[in-house]
Design a protein around this motif. Structure first.
Motif, PDB file in Angstrom:
ATOM      1  N   ILE A  65      29.061  34.112  77.390  1.00 44.18           N
ATOM      2  CA  ILE A  65      29.794  32.841  77.395  1.00 44.18           C
ATOM      3  C   ILE A  65      28.832  31.696  77.113  1.00 44.18           C
ATOM      4  CG2 ILE A  65      31.171  31.262  78.798  1.00 44.18           C
ATOM      5  CD1 ILE A  65      32.140  33.706  80.386  1.00 44.18           C
ATOM      6  N   ALA A  66      27.685  31.740  77.761  1.00 47.18           N
ATOM      7  CA  ALA A  66      26.688  30.687  77.553  1.00 47.18           C
ATOM      8  C   ALA A  66      26.206  30.680  76.107  1.00 47.18           C
ATOM      9  CB  ALA A  66      25.509  30.892  78.498  1.00 47.18           C
ATOM     10  N   LEU A  74      28.932  23.077  71.481  1.00 49.14           N
ATOM     11  CA  LEU A  74      29.921  22.497  72.385  1.00 49.14           C
ATOM     12  C   LEU A  74      29.361  22.400  73.801  1.00 49.14           C
ATOM     13  CD1 LEU A  74      33.120  24.450  71.253  1.00 49.14           C
ATOM     14  CD2 LEU A  74      32.573  22.056  70.739  1.00 49.14           C
ATOM     15  N   GLU A  75      29.923  21.499  74.587  1.00 54.60           N
ATOM     16  CA  GLU A  75      29.621  21.408  76.006  1.00 54.60           C
ATOM     17  C   GLU A  75      30.742  22.077  76.801  1.00 54.60           C
ATOM     18  OE1 GLU A  75      28.389  17.477  77.454  1.00 54.60           O
ATOM     19  OE2 GLU A  75      28.494  16.789  75.372  1.00 54.60           O
ATOM     20  N   PHE A  76      30.453  22.385  78.042  1.00 57.14           N
ATOM     21  CA  PHE A  76      31.494  22.843  78.965  1.00 57.14           C
ATOM     22  C   PHE A  76      32.173  21.616  79.573  1.00 57.14           C
ATOM     23  CE2 PHE A  76      28.417  26.358  79.186  1.00 57.14           C
ATOM     24  CZ  PHE A  76      29.243  27.464  79.014  1.00 57.14           C
ATOM     25  N   ALA A  99      28.175  27.664  88.338  1.00 52.98           N
ATOM     26  CA  ALA A  99      26.800  27.210  88.553  1.00 52.98           C
ATOM     27  C   ALA A  99      25.854  27.824  87.525  1.00 52.98           C
ATOM     28  CB  ALA A  99      26.359  27.568  89.970  1.00 52.98           C
ATOM     29  N   ALA A 100      26.006  29.122  87.266  1.00 52.21           N
ATOM     30  CA  ALA A 100      25.108  29.806  86.330  1.00 52.21           C
ATOM     31  C   ALA A 100      25.223  29.232  84.924  1.00 52.21           C
ATOM     32  CB  ALA A 100      25.404  31.300  86.331  1.00 52.21           C
ATOM     33  N   LEU A 101      26.440  28.834  84.526  1.00 58.31           N
ATOM     34  CA  LEU A 101      26.679  28.305  83.187  1.00 58.31           C
ATOM     35  C   LEU A 101      26.335  26.821  83.057  1.00 58.31           C
ATOM     36  CD1 LEU A 101      30.112  30.034  82.499  1.00 58.31           C
ATOM     37  CD2 LEU A 101      27.983  30.467  81.236  1.00 58.31           C
ATOM     38  N   GLY A 102      26.171  26.159  84.179  1.00 62.46           N
ATOM     39  CA  GLY A 102      25.990  24.707  84.127  1.00 62.46           C
ATOM     40  C   GLY A 102      27.271  23.994  83.745  1.00 62.46           C
TER      41      GLY A 102
END
Length: 282
Positions: A65-66, A74-76, A99-102
């Motif tokens: 996903i990251a 793109l941003e989350f 959290a892991a993905l920011g």
């Protein structure tokens, strides 16, 4: 404001295609749908959606996903989770991945109405969200409550009752134009003022109300809601964005257009053009 797309509304695209297409169109971010879904012979919004990541394999899929998100540029805008507040194991899985993905924030759902006494269900949901907020703080992220028809929090007033007094750094509200046209509508400016620092995220879609073709035996006409394009639904998208700006909101606006009047790629392209036009300074 920044604009993103919730991938519940892009069922025909794989994650790679969704990210690349939205980035090429000029969107700022993406909000991945995360849930264990049913299969379907034809990809649909709620079953067989190809742009959905399974919750069951989320920990394993997080690096992919990251990669897909970052490679596209793109941003989350957040994560679109479906874990209910009383399912602590699934909530924890979502918070860890956020959290892991920011990704900073993730939707946590509340029970639907009609499954027992409302007051009792609401009180229990409040207890669960106290736990959710504590766990979100432990992971340095924010849990989001969506204003959604048919649930305990269909309005801004109900959502405030649920989370008032909890830490707004780690719990907030998704205000949703389309859902509120079905249930929970309140004056936008008043709702934003009521939510204050708890207004954390915005979803935009539109709705039209249509009379049923066959009247009831007594002549009564019943009406049904249908998803509509942003430009033609009954919601005043321009007025909504103006109210957000007047309140001082400058965060994410995530589009989740479930109408099918236009083909998917044309739909997402036009939605971005429209959102940019209504948000331009005048």
């Amino acid at each position: 404001m920044k604009f993103s797309v919730f991938t519940a509304s892009t069922p025909q695209w794989s994650p790679e295609v969704a990210a690349k297409t939205l980035a090429a169109q000029g969107w700022d971010g993406i909000e991945w749908r995360i849930t264990d879904q049913d299969d379907a012979p034809v990809p649909g919004f709620w079953a067989g959606n190809q742009a959905t990541w399974p919750l069951a394999t989320l920990a394993r899929d997080t690096p992919e996903i990251a990669r897909i998100t970052h490679d596209s540029g793109l941003e989350f805008s957040g994560l679109g989770g479906y874990a209910r507040c009383d399912n602590h194991d699934d909530v924890e899985t979502l918070l860890v991945a956020t959290a892991a993905l920011g990704a900073r924030q993730v939707r946590i759902t509340v029970p639907r109405v009609g499954q027992g006494n409302y007051r009792e269900a609401f009180a229990l949901a409040r207890e669960h969200f106290e736990w959710v907020t504590e766990r979100a703080a432990a992971h340095g992220v924010k849990a989001l409550v969506e204003l959604h028809h048919g649930t305990l929090t269909s309005s801004a007033s109900a959502a405030m009752r649920l989370i008032e007094g909890l830490d707004p750094e780690h719990v907030g509200v998704i205000h949703d134009l389309g859902n509120l046209l079905i249930e929970g509508q309140e004056d936008y400016a008043s709702a934003f003022e009521l939510l204050g620092g708890y207004l954390a995220h915005v979803h935009v879609k539109n709705v039209r109300w249509c009379p049923r073709t066959v009247a009831e035996p007594d002549g009564s006409v019943l009406w049904d809601s249908q998803w509509a394009p942003l430009r033609t639904g009954q919601g005043d998208v321009r007025g909504y964005v103006d109210a957000l700006r007047a309140f001082g909101y400058d965060g994410w606006v995530t589009c989740e257009d479930f109408s099918t009047d236009l083909p998917l790629e044309e739909r997402t392209r036009d939605n971005l053009a429209y959102l940019r036009s209504v948000s331009a300074p005048r």
